[in-house]
Design a protein around this motif. Structure first.
Motif, mmCIF file in Angstrom:
data_model
loop_
_atom_site.group_PDB
_atom_site.id
_atom_site.type_symbol
_atom_site.label_atom_id
_atom_site.label_comp_id
_atom_site.label_asym_id
_atom_site.label_seq_id
_atom_site.Cartn_x
_atom_site.Cartn_y
_atom_site.Cartn_z
ATOM 1 N N THR A 1 0.851 -1.195 0.000
ATOM 2 C CA THR A 1 0.000 0.000 0.000
ATOM 3 C C THR A 1 0.881 1.238 0.000
ATOM 4 N N VAL A 2 0.539 2.218 -0.817
ATOM 5 C CA VAL A 2 1.329 3.449 -0.916
ATOM 6 C C VAL A 2 0.571 4.597 -0.257
ATOM 7 N N LEU A 3 1.261 5.292 0.662
ATOM 8 C CA LEU A 3 0.715 6.499 1.278
ATOM 9 C C LEU A 3 1.552 7.682 0.812
ATOM 10 N N ASP A 4 0.971 8.523 0.000
ATOM 11 C CA ASP A 4 1.668 9.704 -0.511
ATOM 12 C C ASP A 4 1.390 10.868 0.433
ATOM 13 N N LEU A 5 2.341 11.147 1.333
ATOM 14 C CA LEU A 5 2.153 12.163 2.364
ATOM 15 C C LEU A 5 2.817 13.492 2.006
ATOM 16 N N ARG A 6 3.147 13.688 0.742
ATOM 17 C CA ARG A 6 3.754 14.953 0.316
ATOM 18 C C ARG A 6 2.715 16.076 0.347
ATOM 19 N N ALA A 7 3.121 17.205 0.873
ATOM 20 C CA ALA A 7 2.219 18.369 0.865
ATOM 21 C C ALA A 7 2.019 18.868 -0.556
ATOM 22 N N ASP A 8 3.093 18.864 -1.353
ATOM 23 C CA ASP A 8 3.039 19.281 -2.755
ATOM 24 C C ASP A 8 3.203 18.035 -3.613
ATOM 25 N N PHE B 1 3.227 -3.902 -8.087
ATOM 26 C CA PHE B 1 3.469 -4.981 -7.130
ATOM 27 C C PHE B 1 2.681 -6.243 -7.506
ATOM 28 N N LEU B 2 1.417 -6.084 -7.828
ATOM 29 C CA LEU B 2 0.574 -7.234 -8.137
ATOM 30 C C LEU B 2 0.998 -7.910 -9.443
ATOM 31 N N LYS C 1 2.698 -10.772 4.556
ATOM 32 C CA LYS C 1 3.116 -9.456 5.030
ATOM 33 C C LYS C 1 2.390 -8.328 4.299
ATOM 34 N N ASP C 2 1.839 -7.396 5.060
ATOM 35 C CA ASP C 2 1.236 -6.191 4.487
ATOM 36 C C ASP C 2 2.244 -5.054 4.627
ATOM 37 N N ILE C 3 2.791 -4.618 3.505
ATOM 38 C CA ILE C 3 3.836 -3.590 3.499
ATOM 39 C C ILE C 3 3.235 -2.247 3.100
ATOM 40 N N VAL C 4 3.646 -1.211 3.808
ATOM 41 C CA VAL C 4 3.189 0.147 3.519
ATOM 42 C C VAL C 4 4.388 0.990 3.125
ATOM 43 N N LEU C 5 4.318 1.607 1.954
ATOM 44 C CA LEU C 5 5.376 2.493 1.470
ATOM 45 C C LEU C 5 4.916 3.936 1.639
ATOM 46 N N ASN D 1 15.514 15.031 -4.907
ATOM 47 C CA ASN D 1 15.495 14.990 -3.439
ATOM 48 C C ASN D 1 14.353 14.062 -3.033
ATOM 49 N N LEU D 2 14.711 12.924 -2.434
ATOM 50 C CA LEU D 2 13.671 11.951 -2.117
ATOM 51 C C LEU D 2 13.799 11.408 -0.695
ATOM 52 N N GLU D 3 12.679 11.008 -0.170
ATOM 53 C CA GLU D 3 12.615 10.329 1.119
ATOM 54 C C GLU D 3 11.454 9.355 1.093
ATOM 55 N N PHE D 4 11.799 8.057 1.120
ATOM 56 C CA PHE D 4 10.812 6.994 1.166
ATOM 57 C C PHE D 4 11.026 6.199 2.456
ATOM 58 N N ALA D 5 9.963 5.690 3.027
ATOM 59 C CA ALA D 5 10.066 4.817 4.194
ATOM 60 C C ALA D 5 9.048 3.692 4.056
ATOM 61 N N SER D 6 9.398 2.528 4.586
ATOM 62 C CA SER D 6 8.467 1.404 4.513
ATOM 63 C C SER D 6 8.183 0.863 5.908
#
Length: 337
Positions: free
Chosen positions: A39-46, A76-77, A86-90, A111-116
């Motif tokens: 599952t992808v959560l895009d938390l960028r303000a912009d 992914f699928l 496993k349920d992975i969240v990016l 400039n990037l920042e990803f976390a899982s």
């Protein structure tokens, strides 16, 4: 009238701007077949990524239809027909592409920042993070916009495949904490919070952050008081490549290929004053030779200690040095330039 003319000109520029989509072509197959979902959560303000110049034309870097979550989850699928447990969240915190101009040199930057995280019983357990600035020189004949888009896809595929290797559940968070996960984790990092650090030798960043040194390891010094090697309880040498840092008289030192560098800390965390070029020199034959004598190729240069006063003096004298932070979660170097 001037405002209308300006808006018309701006409209023409925007309509003339071309688009470069980010290809998601790399394999993100889970070879162990343990991942059930991504599952992808895009938390960028912009949500815009930015534009890169190629042949004097701007290329807007985008995901197809701007749907990052849908595309990555579909990716992914397509690559994982057999699903596990496993349920992975990016989590996407930063993703910006831009031109940086220094004198006559134009460089494409990302400039990037990803976390899982691993989601389990409504808790989110930290797995992996990548936080960096990627760069590519803009050569007239290179399709730099395509290379920039390609690098974004590669960075994303790497953190996804690395996340499959998750083995333990640590640093649990609530869903509401994901947007501010770094600040939450800082409060749990003993080393960052401790007023005084515990003397000793730390083999990993995890033991350093928990302030649990290896009691079986000790420093070996010469007559000048310089550290020459690390030893175990039977006085055998331990390769410096297996040591993350050591603390002496409450002062932490990061073990690097070019010496022991004093670690300082501020509100962001621990850092050393250095540079990517210094820590990873292109011609490091001398460092390898000395390092081999010290305990194996990749070992730190014996006896060389760069304390904070020396580092600040070198910086003030014009050396191209800056604060190189240590990632709060992994302990890796974070290069902001």
């Amino acid at each position: 009238m001037k405002k209308i003319l300006f808006l018309l000109m701006l409209s023409c520029v925007l309509s003339a701007q071309k688009t470069q989509t980010i290809p998601l072509k790399q394999s993100i197959k889970d070879k162990k077949k343990t991942a059930k979902s991504l599952t992808v959560l895009d938390l960028r303000a912009d949500k815009t990524i930015g534009a890169i110049t190629h042949n004097k034309e701007l290329y807007d870097i985008k995901f197809e239809n701007d749907s990052i979550a849908h595309l990555v989850e579909k990716w992914f699928l397509e690559d994982n027909k057999t699903l596990g447990y496993k349920d992975i969240v990016l989590v996407i915190k930063k993703l910006k592409a831009y031109d940086e101009i220094t004198g006559k040199t134009r460089t494409a930057k990302i400039n990037l920042e990803f976390a899982s995280f691993l989601k389990k019983n409504d808790k989110y357990y930290f797995v992996e993070r990548t936080q960096k600035i990627l760069s590519s020189s803009l050569h007239p004949n290179s399709e730099i916009h395509k290379l920039t888009a390609y690098k974004i896809g590669v960075a994303m595929s790497k953190i996804i495949t690395d996340s499959y290797e998750h083995v333990e559940e640590k640093l649990p968070l609530e869903f509401s904490d994901l947007n501010n996960y770094e600040e939450v984790f800082k409060k749990q990092n003993v080393a960052i919070q401790a007023p005084t650090l515990v003397d000793g030798i730390y083999e990993t960043y995890e033991t350093f952050s928990k302030q649990v040194p290896n009691a079986e390891l000790k420093l070996k010094k010469n007559k000048k008081g310089e550290v020459t090697s690390f030893r175990d309880d039977e006085d055998y040498k331990v390769s410096s490549s297996k040591i993350y840092a050591y603390v002496e008289d409450g002062i932490p030192y990061k073990v690097t290929a070019v010496g022991f560098m004093e670690m300082m800390r501020d509100g962001r965390g621990f850092y050393i004053i250095s540079s990517k070029e210094e820590l990873f020199p292109k011609n490091n034959n001398s460092a390898i030779i000395v390092g081999a004598a010290f305990g194996g190729i990749g070992g730190a240069v014996a006896g060389i200690i760069i304390n904070s006063a020396m580092a600040k003096k070198r910086k003030a004298e014009g050396e191209n040095l800056y604060n190189v932070y240590l990632d709060t979660f992994t302990g890796d170097f974070v290069f902001d330039k």
